[in-house]
Design a protein around this motif. Structure first.
Motif, PDB file in Angstrom:
ATOM      1  N   UNK A   1       0.870  -1.095   0.029  1.00 17.58           N
ATOM      2  CA  UNK A   1       0.026  -0.098  -0.209  1.00 17.58           C
ATOM      3  C   UNK A   1       0.882   1.312   0.150  1.00 17.58           C
ATOM      4  N   UNK A   2       0.253   2.418  -0.273  1.00 18.88           N
ATOM      5  CA  UNK A   2       1.112   3.603  -0.073  1.00 18.88           C
ATOM      6  C   UNK A   2       1.680   3.810   1.347  1.00 18.88           C
ATOM      7  N   UNK A   3       1.082   3.255   2.116  1.00 17.52           N
ATOM      8  CA  UNK A   3       1.646   3.189   3.482  1.00 17.52           C
ATOM      9  C   UNK A   3       2.780   2.338   3.805  1.00 17.52           C
ATOM     10  N   UNK A   4       3.234   1.556   2.976  1.00 23.13           N
ATOM     11  CA  UNK A   4       4.024   0.470   3.237  1.00 23.13           C
ATOM     12  C   UNK A   4       5.566   0.883   3.275  1.00 23.13           C
ATOM     13  N   UNK A   5       5.892   1.620   4.157  1.00 23.53           N
ATOM     14  CA  UNK A   5       7.297   2.143   4.682  1.00 23.53           C
ATOM     15  C   UNK A   5       7.401   2.390   6.307  1.00 23.53           C
ATOM     16  N   UNK A   6       8.349   2.503   6.794  1.00 23.61           N
ATOM     17  CA  UNK A   6       8.687   2.893   7.927  1.00 23.61           C
ATOM     18  C   UNK A   6       9.792   3.682   8.089  1.00 23.61           C
ATOM     19  N   UNK A   7       9.624   5.116   8.438  1.00 24.24           N
ATOM     20  CA  UNK A   7      10.534   5.927   8.525  1.00 24.24           C
ATOM     21  C   UNK A   7      11.278   5.944  10.081  1.00 24.24           C
ATOM     22  N   UNK A   8      12.820   5.822  10.209  1.00 27.93           N
ATOM     23  CA  UNK A   8      13.596   6.406   9.049  1.00 27.93           C
ATOM     24  C   UNK A   8      14.246   5.298   8.160  1.00 27.93           C
ATOM     25  N   UNK A   9      13.843   4.295   8.405  1.00 32.71           N
ATOM     26  CA  UNK A   9      14.733   2.999   7.852  1.00 32.71           C
ATOM     27  C   UNK A   9      14.202   3.033   6.144  1.00 32.71           C
ATOM     28  N   UNK A  10      12.868   3.333   6.032  1.00 34.47           N
ATOM     29  CA  UNK A  10      12.377   3.513   4.641  1.00 34.47           C
ATOM     30  C   UNK A  10      11.308   4.851   4.657  1.00 34.47           C
ATOM     31  N   UNK A  11      11.495   5.377   3.491  1.00 38.33           N
ATOM     32  CA  UNK A  11      10.598   6.746   3.423  1.00 38.33           C
ATOM     33  C   UNK A  11       9.585   6.636   2.372  1.00 38.33           C
ATOM     34  N   UNK A  12       9.475   5.626   1.521  1.00 35.90           N
ATOM     35  CA  UNK A  12       8.385   5.436   0.754  1.00 35.90           C
ATOM     36  C   UNK A  12       7.962   4.182   0.482  1.00 35.90           C
ATOM     37  N   UNK A  13       6.762   3.648  -0.173  1.00 34.61           N
ATOM     38  CA  UNK A  13       6.364   2.488  -0.337  1.00 34.61           C
ATOM     39  C   UNK A  13       7.113   1.947  -1.633  1.00 34.61           C
ATOM     40  N   UNK A  14       7.416   0.689  -1.596  1.00 35.62           N
ATOM     41  CA  UNK A  14       8.431  -0.090  -2.677  1.00 35.62           C
ATOM     42  C   UNK A  14       7.677  -1.202  -3.157  1.00 35.62           C
ATOM     43  N   UNK A  15       7.084  -1.461  -4.482  1.00 33.58           N
ATOM     44  CA  UNK A  15       6.573  -2.729  -4.812  1.00 33.58           C
ATOM     45  C   UNK A  15       7.656  -3.817  -4.640  1.00 33.58           C
ATOM     46  N   UNK A  16       9.026  -3.307  -5.032  1.00 35.90           N
ATOM     47  CA  UNK A  16      10.018  -4.300  -5.044  1.00 35.90           C
ATOM     48  C   UNK A  16      10.236  -5.142  -3.799  1.00 35.90           C
ATOM     49  N   UNK A  17       9.804  -4.368  -2.676  1.00 36.37           N
ATOM     50  CA  UNK A  17       9.791  -5.065  -1.456  1.00 36.37           C
ATOM     51  C   UNK A  17       8.840  -6.301  -1.404  1.00 36.37           C
ATOM     52  N   UNK A  18       7.745  -6.141  -2.132  1.00 39.84           N
ATOM     53  CA  UNK A  18       6.632  -7.024  -2.162  1.00 39.84           C
ATOM     54  C   UNK A  18       7.211  -8.316  -2.927  1.00 39.84           C
ATOM     55  N   UNK A  19       7.527  -7.839  -4.098  1.00 40.33           N
ATOM     56  CA  UNK A  19       8.434  -8.960  -4.910  1.00 40.33           C
ATOM     57  C   UNK A  19       9.340  -9.651  -4.260  1.00 40.33           C
ATOM     58  N   UNK A  20      10.157  -8.969  -3.444  1.00 39.41           N
ATOM     59  CA  UNK A  20      11.305  -9.647  -2.839  1.00 39.41           C
ATOM     60  C   UNK A  20      11.010 -10.823  -1.749  1.00 39.41           C
ATOM     61  N   UNK A  21       9.794 -10.574  -1.067  1.00 39.39           N
ATOM     62  CA  UNK A  21       9.488 -11.579  -0.173  1.00 39.39           C
ATOM     63  C   UNK A  21       8.557 -12.772  -0.862  1.00 39.39           C
ATOM     64  N   UNK A  22       8.261 -12.619  -1.990  1.00 40.41           N
ATOM     65  CA  UNK A  22       7.347 -13.498  -2.891  1.00 40.41           C
ATOM     66  C   UNK A  22       8.390 -14.590  -3.445  1.00 40.41           C
TER      67      UNK A  22
END
Length: 752
Positions: free
Chosen positions: A465-486
């Motif tokens: 989702x657009x909220x799929x990040x956690x500052x300060x480690x990440x600052x924006x949602x990234x579909x690649x992270x979804x691909x990487x866990x799949x």
């Protein structure tokens, strides 16, 4: 009888009675320090009458004869002693220690009943009202820490009240417990009521087996209102017999002297323990608080927690390798839990696993969550922090009314299977895509930060989702992270939004969404793999085809914005299905890397239009085009193996357009034997083919560009011009004009 001068003491009765005899004590006040050094039954006027539920008669009150914050009122030094029906009060109004309890009483003794000698068995303490002491009401200890194991002790249906002092001058401050069992002294502690005690029941240093029956390995049905801790089940190791803590009720009492509070601490255990159906309530406690805490419990004998409830605490169940005793837990912490109902306070955590950086060696912190565990309310449902903290299973864990995250992984790369977990009544299977997006926004894991583990909510699905990040480690949602866990055959569900980070797909995946979704950069790079679109997607910047197929259809279209480019494309990587391109004003040699089946046949489109942004869609089809009429004398035949469709959607009016099409020998082959006779045709919308001219670049494999511009779109195909027979020269002779000889062997007829 009551004290009269130097006679008629309880001690006198003990001294006079034969072993195994009975001393009957009538009502009155007895000021003495007693030693029971033979088997004896001391029966007060309320023997057999519960101080908690019964109707008591006037008491036999025992006070200490000497004032000492370390004093013992009744010392038991023989087996088979019973103490039943007394009021034992450590505040002797005739003495002044100067050390006050929390109720203002002057505390003149530490303990009411003690065993500090070896080999004492079968002590019974029941139906007594015990109050105003600095240390513990009943202590069964043995002579030393290596005391021989004993058994048969019963502490039942007593009332303990107002125990402990915070006066540092006493030398024994911050104690004040109901019952202390130590050094292999096995006892059954049941049905007691403990009011305003600092600690309810504490065990410790058990290493030898119980020489008696398992009934003396039970702490059950006690009610405790405590300032610091209900039950401290501590230090069972080697060959110690397992204890069960069952159906105890523990409530908190706020005290300004305390800094933390917990209901039950299970610590330093390398033998099994069972904590079952206990009720823990921290209402009114504003300190850091835990319902059940597990520390330094060995992996070979994890603590078993079954049923019961924890209410109004900061952390319902806390499993850690340091915090439980503010020191390193060499065995880490290990537990299983089932059927436990947790309702943390409004800002609390239901279940927390913490691998504390302060722990030397960072031993494993592991919890197996089995069936029937519920977490209601609180800010966080389950929190797992740092590398050795691991949830072994989640079963049907249920979260209800959690205001913050259901699950949080903090600096933990450990994955979790939450497919059976209920999130406010929904599982990943029963929830809609919209429901699962909402769940995703309350799970902090690898979708938010690639360094974290992944929590699977729906099997073979990831949600971004657009909220799929956690500052300060990440600052924006990234579909690649979804691909990487799949993994192969997964679906990546992407909530409607624009996603800037580039995405590379290396294996078989499905992309789905719930509305307009834009990916800035998409690369397909998986040999013999397919990305299937289950909904429409837009590419904002670039589409790169390195290896693998992107499968689209008219309902699940891939659209490139006006600014987007394409790169790559080959016989092993193309868009299988329609590919769309938004155009503001013009296209110049834009490649649509399309194909179908195993055939890569791109189309390059050049055009300009007026009227506004228009979307152009190109698809290659391995089927015959419409049966349109070719222009006589210009086109002799049209391919029957494939065609391209080019469509427009939008207000644009084409001024000029040209197209380049590609052909090859891969089956079904375009069969271009002589490129000189190849043409491009398009249908005119009225049942006729229109010649767009052109000449192929080479035989077999090549391309052809239209030489006659067009202003409308439709079906396009390869065709053969007037010379429809291509010859293989036999070397006999050539026609001066055509280069062919009537004796040459016919090979083919151009595009099929």
């Amino acid at each position: 009888s009551p004290q009269a001068g130097a006679v008629a003491h309880i001690q006198e009765g003990i001294n006079l009675v034969d072993a195994s005899g009975t001393v009957q004590v009538i009502e009155g006040t007895y000021v003495e320090d007693i030693i029971a050094d033979k088997a004896v039954s001391l029966l007060g006027p309320n023997a057999g009458i519960s101080p908690n539920t019964g109707s008591r008669v006037p008491e036999a009150v025992i006070h200490p004869a000497t004032s000492s914050p370390f004093g013992e009122i009744i010392k038991v030094q023989a087996s088979d002693v019973s103490i039943d029906g007394f009021l034992i009060d450590g505040d002797n109004p005739g003495l002044t220690s100067g050390f006050l309890g929390t109720n203002g009483a002057d505390l003149d003794a530490a303990e009411a009943v003690t065993v500090y000698v070896d080999n004492v068995n079968n002590l019974t303490v029941q139906n007594n009202d015990i109050r105003n002491l600095t240390y513990f009401g009943v202590t069964i200890f043995g002579d030393t820490y290596s005391a021989p194991a004993t058994s048969g002790h019963l502490v039942d249906d007593n009332r303990f009240a107002d125990l402990g002092t915070y006066d540092a001058a006493s030398g024994i401050d911050y104690w004040g417990g109901g019952v202390l069992l130590y050094n292999d002294q096995y006892a059954r502690v049941t049905n007691n009521v403990m009011t305003n005690v600092r600690i309810g029941i504490q065990t410790g240093n058990f290493s030898d087996p119980n020489p008696g029956g398992a009934t003396y390995q039970v702490i059950s049905d006690n009610e405790m209102s405590v300032r610091r801790r209900g039950i401290f089940h501590n230090l069972f190791y080697s060959s110690a017999s397992a204890y069960s803590l069952i159906n105890n009720t523990i409530t908190g009492i706020a005290d300004a002297n305390e800094t933390v509070w917990d209901g039950i601490l299970l610590s330093s255990l390398s033998v099994p323990s069972t904590t079952q159906d206990n009720s823990i309530d921290g209402t009114g406690i504003s300190l850091p608080s835990e319902g059940i805490e597990v520390w330094n419990v060995d992996a070979g004998s994890p603590a078993t927690i079954i049923g019961g409830s924890v209410t109004a605490v900061e952390t319902g169940l806390f499993v850690n390798n340091y915090d439980g005793y503010n020191s390193n837990a060499g065995d880490g912490a290990h537990a299983t839990v089932s059927g436990l109902s947790i309702t943390p306070n409004a800002t609390g955590i239901g279940i927390r696993l913490f691998d504390n950086p302060a722990a030397t060696g960072n031993a494993d912190v592991q919890l197996d969550i089995q069936s029937g565990v519920t977490v209601t309310g609180g800010t966080t449902g389950l929190q797992v922090e740092n590398e050795t903290a691991t949830v072994l299973g989640l079963s049907d864990l249920s979260f209800n009314g959690t205001t913050g995250n259901y699950i949080e992984l903090l600096n933990s790369a450990n994955d979790m299977d939450a497919t059976g977990v209920s999130f406010d009544g929904l599982t990943g299977t029963t929830g809609t895509q919209a429901d699962n997006f909402a769940i995703e926004d309350k799970v902090l894991h690898g979708i938010d930060d690639g360094a974290l583990g992944f929590v699977t909510v729906l099997a073979s699905h990831a949600f971004v989702t657009p909220n799929s990040f956690i500052a300060p480690a990440t600052t924006e949602a990234d579909v690649q992270r979804g691909v990487d866990v799949a993994a192969d055959a997964w679906t990546i569900n992407i909530q409607s939004a624009s996603y800037a980070p580039a995405v590379t797909v290396p294996f078989d995946l499905t992309f789905d969404n719930d509305g307009a979704t834009t990916l800035a950069d998409l690369t397909m790079d998986g040999a013999a793999k397919t990305l299937t679109l289950a909904d429409a997607f837009t590419i904002g910047n670039s589409l790169t085809l390195t290896e693998g197929i992107i499968a689209t259809d008219a309902s699940n279209l891939l659209t490139l914005t006006d600014a987007a480019t394409t790169a790559g494309g080959s016989a092993t990587s193309y868009v299988q299905g329609p590919l769309a391109k938004e155009v503001n004003t013009a296209l110049t040699g834009f490649a649509f890397p399309v194909g179908k089946g195993n055939n890569y046949r791109p189309a390059i489109l050049t055009l300009d239009h007026t009227g506004g942004t228009t979307t152009y869609t190109v698809e290659m089809n391995n089927t015959a085009p419409g049966a349109y009429t070719p222009p006589a004398g210009v086109i002799n035949s049209v391919s029957t193996v494939r065609h391209w469709t080019v469509e427009a959607s939008g207000p644009g009016v084409i001024n000029n357009a040209a197209i380049e099409l590609f052909y090859d020998l891969d089956l079904p082959s375009d069969n271009v034997s002589n490129p000189n006779f190849v043409r491009i045709v398009k249908d005119d919308g009225a049942g006729n083919w229109v010649n767009l001219g052109g000449t192929g670049t080479a035989a077999g494999t090549g391309s052809i560009s239209s030489t006659i511009n067009f202003t409308s779109l439709s079906e396009f195909a390869l065709a053969i011009g007037p010379l429809d027979v291509i010859y293989v020269h036999d070397g006999i002779g050539n026609d001066a004009n055509t280069g062919e000889n009537p004796t040459d062997v016919p090979l083919g007829t151009g595009p099929k």
